[in-house]
Design a protein around this motif. Structure first.
Motif, short mmCIF file in Angstrom:
data_model
loop_
_atom_site.label_atom_id
_atom_site.label_comp_id
_atom_site.label_asym_id
_atom_site.label_seq_id
_atom_site.Cartn_x
_atom_site.Cartn_y
_atom_site.Cartn_z
N LEU A 16 99.68 27.21 -14.61
CA LEU A 16 100.56 26.25 -13.94
C LEU A 16 100.52 24.90 -14.65
O LEU A 16 99.54 24.56 -15.30
CB LEU A 16 100.19 26.06 -12.47
N GLN A 17 101.62 24.19 -14.48
CA GLN A 17 101.68 22.83 -15.02
C GLN A 17 101.81 21.87 -13.83
O GLN A 17 100.81 21.43 -13.29
CB GLN A 17 102.83 22.74 -16.02
N CYS A 18 103.03 21.61 -13.36
CA CYS A 18 103.14 20.72 -12.18
C CYS A 18 102.74 21.44 -10.90
O CYS A 18 102.37 20.82 -9.92
CB CYS A 18 104.55 20.15 -12.06
N GLY A 19 102.84 22.77 -10.90
CA GLY A 19 102.43 23.55 -9.74
C GLY A 19 103.49 23.74 -8.68
O GLY A 19 103.24 24.40 -7.67
N PHE A 20 104.68 23.19 -8.91
CA PHE A 20 105.70 23.27 -7.86
C PHE A 20 106.11 24.72 -7.57
O PHE A 20 106.27 25.12 -6.41
CB PHE A 20 106.94 22.45 -8.28
N CYS A 21 106.26 25.50 -8.61
CA CYS A 21 106.70 26.90 -8.44
C CYS A 21 105.55 27.83 -8.07
O CYS A 21 105.77 28.98 -7.69
CB CYS A 21 107.33 27.40 -9.74
N CYS A 41 110.51 28.51 -12.98
CA CYS A 41 109.51 27.49 -13.27
C CYS A 41 110.20 26.41 -14.09
O CYS A 41 110.56 26.65 -15.24
CB CYS A 41 108.34 28.08 -14.05
N ARG A 42 110.37 25.24 -13.49
CA ARG A 42 111.12 24.22 -14.23
C ARG A 42 110.27 23.58 -15.33
O ARG A 42 110.80 22.89 -16.19
CB ARG A 42 111.71 23.18 -13.29
N CYS A 43 108.95 23.82 -15.30
CA CYS A 43 108.12 23.39 -16.43
C CYS A 43 108.20 24.41 -17.56
O CYS A 43 107.63 24.19 -18.63
CB CYS A 43 106.67 23.24 -16.01
S1 FES Z 1 104.56 24.75 -13.07
FE1 FES Z 1 106.05 23.18 -12.79
S2 FES Z 1 107.70 24.26 -11.91
FE2 FES Z 1 106.41 25.82 -12.54
#
Ligand code: FES
Ligand code: FES
Length: 156
Positions: free
Chosen positions: A99-104, A136-138
């Protein structure tokens, strides 16, 4: 607005409440129960950020009324692992930088658990195919697939 009484079990807690008949599950989780780990990324049933488990099946909570979940067992990401003891799928994402931002991530974790029920899914291609409904937008798909593969290869 018509009111209805609902009985659900959310993350092992019994909840009995009167709600507006048109309440979406995602709004109930986020605003009534303050379970904000369930995210809203699109509101149009495309991104999968709002996925939770209902009776052990993945559902996009932005696209279902709470009334349709009456007498169901609902699991959100808050009920998946504990802060001091993550679920194995969470551990795998942590170990593999999934994960990066973790939103998804909450939605993808549940999709991964659903995917893991099908013992024939093993390849990167199959995993990517299964994740069709999760965006995943990241764009960190490489490590997401790696995390899921690592989880599938463990004895779960
Ligand atoms: S980790 Fe950022 S939207 Fe998937
Ligand atoms: S918010 Fe439900 S699918 Fe995007």
């Amino acid at each position: 607005m018509n009111k209805i009484k609902i009985d659900v079990k959310v993350n092992s807690i019994d909840i009995s409440k009167e709600v507006d008949a048109n309440t979406l599950l995602v709004d109930f989780l986020r605003y009534d129960l303050k379970l904000t780990g369930t995210h809203v990324g699109c509101d149009t049933s495309q991104c999968g950020s709002c996925i939770v488990m209902i009776n052990n099946k993945c559902i996009k909570s932005c696209s279902i009324l709470l009334a349709q979940c009456n007498n169901s067992i609902i699991t959100t990401v808050e009920g998946l692992g504990k802060e001091d003891k993550l679920h194995k799928i969470q551990e795998s994402f942590k170990e593999n930088h999934g994960l990066q931002c973790g939103f998804c991530t909450p939605g993808i974790l549940f999709s991964a658990l659903e995917l893991a029920k099908d013992k024939d899914i093993k390849s990167d291609h199959q995993i990517r195919d299964f994740l069709d409904g999760n965006l995943c937008r990241c764009t960190g798909y490489h490590n997401i697939v790696k995390s899921i593969k690592n989880y599938l290869n463990k004895d779960n």
